[in-house]
Write an enzyme that holds these catalytic residues in place. Structure first.
Site, PDB file in Angstrom:
ATOM      1  N   HIS A  74      -3.686  -5.182   0.206  1.00  0.00           N
ATOM      2  CA  HIS A  74      -3.128  -5.719   1.459  1.00  0.00           C
ATOM      3  C   HIS A  74      -3.137  -7.250   1.444  1.00  0.00           C
ATOM      4  O   HIS A  74      -4.066  -7.863   1.985  1.00  0.00           O
ATOM      5  CB  HIS A  74      -3.938  -5.208   2.652  1.00  0.00           C
TER       6      HIS A  74
ATOM      7  N   CYS B  74       0.841  -1.202   0.000  1.00  0.00           N
ATOM      8  CA  CYS B  74       0.000   0.000   0.000  1.00  0.00           C
ATOM      9  C   CYS B  74       0.878   1.256   0.000  1.00  0.00           C
ATOM     10  O   CYS B  74       1.481   1.540  -1.025  1.00  0.00           O
ATOM     11  CB  CYS B  74      -1.001  -0.044   1.134  1.00  0.00           C
TER      12      CYS B  74
ATOM     13  N   GLU C 259      -1.505  -9.259   3.161  1.00  0.00           N
ATOM     14  CA  GLU C 259      -1.385  -9.834   4.503  1.00  0.00           C
ATOM     15  C   GLU C 259      -2.739 -10.225   5.097  1.00  0.00           C
ATOM     16  O   GLU C 259      -2.811 -11.113   5.947  1.00  0.00           O
ATOM     17  CB  GLU C 259      -0.642  -8.859   5.433  1.00  0.00           C
TER      18      GLU C 259
HETATM   19  N1  GLN Z   1      -2.107   6.716   2.650  1.00  0.00           N
HETATM   20  C1  GLN Z   1      -2.194   5.933   1.460  1.00  0.00           C
HETATM   21  C2  GLN Z   1      -3.554   6.043   0.812  1.00  0.00           C
HETATM   22  O1  GLN Z   1      -4.492   6.442   1.436  1.00  0.00           O
HETATM   23  C3  GLN Z   1      -1.852   4.480   1.708  1.00  0.00           C
HETATM   24  C4  GLN Z   1      -2.803   3.789   2.613  1.00  0.00           C
HETATM   25  C5  GLN Z   1      -2.271   2.494   3.160  1.00  0.00           C
HETATM   26  O2  GLN Z   1      -1.074   2.265   3.198  1.00  0.00           O
HETATM   27  N2  GLN Z   1      -3.167   1.645   3.661  1.00  0.00           N
HETATM   28  O3  GLN Z   1      -3.707   5.744  -0.337  1.00  0.00           O
END
Ligand code: GLN
Length: 547
Positions: A508, A382, A510
């Site tokens: 994600h 992310c 994970e």
């Molecule tokens: N802050 C980033 C976004 O909102 C990444 C979010 C995250 O790592 N879950 O896109």
């Protein structure tokens, strides 16, 4: 067969590991062939934990259907190998929100709306609806908080009523307490447990089974004392001692006979639990053939629960490679050009973690650069993936000052930017790109090789995306786009071709890794780190932030 409900409360203190006990009992019942799910009732007033600070709450666990939930749901999915949904997590905020919405619609037909019966009815209906939705044999209901808390009272009352409504034979109450050891007296103390059971009983819910968390084993006389004063049979006093790994807890609970007592008391007949795969997994994590050191670079590293699912997915990925992953926690805020070697010089893999806000991002970009230039296996998740794109844009594609508009609104090269539909979003709760989305994989890439299929679904929690207006420029400079969401043409995975293993994912992974289904990308990343290990771990580096 009607659905049976196992109501799990906790007493004496928080942090006794109620979530792990519920997940472990769930595993044992699933291993007996039963269809089981677990629900968490959280007494706080937030509608969900999505707006909470990770220091406050730990990781926010996202389900396939896009619910932002308590991290215990992660344990349930990992242990039981099931999928949970919005229905599996209920908060006081959600209950009140629903009740107040109904009141505004006139559903209560002129009645005064009260905690009893309206709030308690709403709680019960959330529990029963879940039970009926999946034809479950058993729903384990974990009631958050500690018995005696003011905010837990409506839940305990709702559970008391539930017991009455679905029939006593279809419910079971398990209470988790602490049996502390007083070193000065050289004694285990049962009084806190007695008091906790008394408080619970005063609310009308007496325990059928007690799970006693203790640092010392409970002998027959202590068990007898607890049984006598808490009104349970001695076989229903289950000791829960500290375990080296949470994955041992199901086996310890089985040894103590927890599942057997549950089955007997609920009048169920099942086969003995089949735990062969579980045992071999625990063996693998206890006696690995190799060790590998992987840096986890993030800004919440003092609070490991913020990265709970990543830590567990690394354990799963390690076990699949017959290796133990030793995590070196690296605070991204402290990373600079002078100290980077000190922090990352002795690791065989670098994982840059998700996150929000600009604190520590420049350190994340540095960690990416270090992994890219030194050919260290890199996994960006992310914000970690977005960091990889920013670093590549700045240092390879010649886009000086490139950034995410999350951090610099008017950057000349906004390689990460808000999606159009996010631009007018004002509310913070539940408004990100959340939950399961499809991702088509490009043949021959590291991602496609790791997954071994053409298309996957993965869970999301973010607002920003790789900016499609700059995608071609990045690709012509060598960034490989190996995964794309087919509906919206959004970049899901980027990687580098001329690097041993460099993969960034917008989603994600994970959150999808379980004991029985370790995530392919984690397996592949750990394998690449093991391959890099010999080279990397030769010369240990003096100081570090490692635990
Ligand atoms: N802050 C980033 C976004 O909102 C990444 C979010 C995250 O790592 N879950 O896109």
């Amino acid at each position: 067969m009607p659905t049976k409900y196992i109501l799990v409360t906790g007493g004496v203190t928080s942090s006794l590991g109620k979530g792990i006990i519920c997940a472990s009992l769930g595993r044992l019942l699933v291993a007996r062939g039963l269809n089981v799910t677990v629900q968490k009732l959280d007494p706080y007033i937030n509608v969900d934990p999505g707006t909470m600070n990770p220091y406050e709450h730990g990781e926010v666990y996202v389900t396939d259907d896009g619910a932002e939930t308590d991290l215990d749901l992660g344990h349930y999915e990992r242990f039981l190998d099931i999928k949970t949904s919005q229905q599996n997590n209920v908060t006081t905020g959600r209950i009140y929100y629903d009740v107040i919405t109904k009141e505004r619609r006139g559903v209560y037909l002129g009645k005064t709306v009260q905690v009893i019966p309206h709030i308690t009815d709403e709680i019960k209906s959330h529990v029963i609806n879940l039970g009926e939705s999946g034809n479950y044999d058993i729903v384990i209901v974990e009631i958050g908080g500690t018995v005696g808390d003011i905010e837990s009272l409506p839940y305990i009352e709702a559970m008391r009523q539930l017991k009455y409504e679905v029939g006593r034979e279809n419910t079971l109450s398990i209470h988790l307490t602490l049996v502390p050891y007083l070193a000065a007296a050289r004694e285990l103390k049962t009084k806190p447990t007695q008091h906790s059971v008394k408080t619970l009983s005063e609310s009308g819910l007496s325990p059928d089974i007690l799970v006693c968390r203790s640092e010392h084993s409970l002998d027959t006389s202590i068990r007898g004392k607890i049984a006598q004063f808490c009104n349970v049979d001695i076989e229903d006093v289950i000791a829960s001692l500290d375990a080296e790994s949470i994955y041992e807890v199901p086996l310890l609970m089985q040894k103590e006979g927890l599942d057997k007592r549950v089955i007997q008391k609920l009048n169920l007949t099942t086969s003995e639990p089949d735990l062969e795969r579980w045992i071999s997994f625990v063996d693998k994590i206890k006696y690995p053939s190799a060790n590998v050191k992987i840096a986890l670079v993030g800004k919440y590293v003092e609070h490991h629960d913020s990265y709970k699912s990543i830590v567990e997915a690394l354990i799963h990925g390690g076990a699949a490679n017959d290796a133990k992953v030793n995590i070196k926690w690296v605070q991204s805020e402290t990373l600079n050009a002078q100290n980077i070697e000190k922090y990352l010089g002795d690791v065989s893999g670098i994982l840059v973690a998700p996150g929000f806000g600009d604190r520590g991002v420049e350190g994340k970009f540095r960690a990416v650069k270090y992994a890219r230039e030194n050919e260290i296996p890199f996994f960006g998740i992310c914000l970690g993936m977005q960091s990889a794109v920013v670093e590549f844009a700045r240092n390879v594609a010649g886009m000086e000052g490139a950034n995410s508009t999350e951090f610099v609104k008017d950057t000349e090269f906004p390689v990460i930017d808000l999606m159009l539909e996010q631009k007018n979003v004002k509310d913070k709760g539940g408004t990100m790109r959340l939950g399961k989305y499809a991702c088509s994989l490009k043949k021959g890439t590291k991602a496609a090789l790791a997954y071994g299929i053409d298309s996957v679904d993965e869970r999301h929690r973010h607002r920003y995306e790789l900016n499609n207006a700059l995608r071609e420029d990045l690709q012509s400079a060598g960034l490989v786009v190996s995964g794309v969401n087919p509906e919206k043409d959004l970049v899901e995975i980027v990687e580098l071709a001329d690097h041993p293993w460099f993969v960034g994912v917008q989603f994600h992974p994970e959150l999808r890794s379980t004991v029985y289904n370790p995530h392919p990308l984690f397996i592949s990343f750990v394998a690449a780190s093991i391959a890099a290990r010999a080279k990397r771990e030769e010369e240990p580096v003096a100081e570090s932030t490692a635990e």
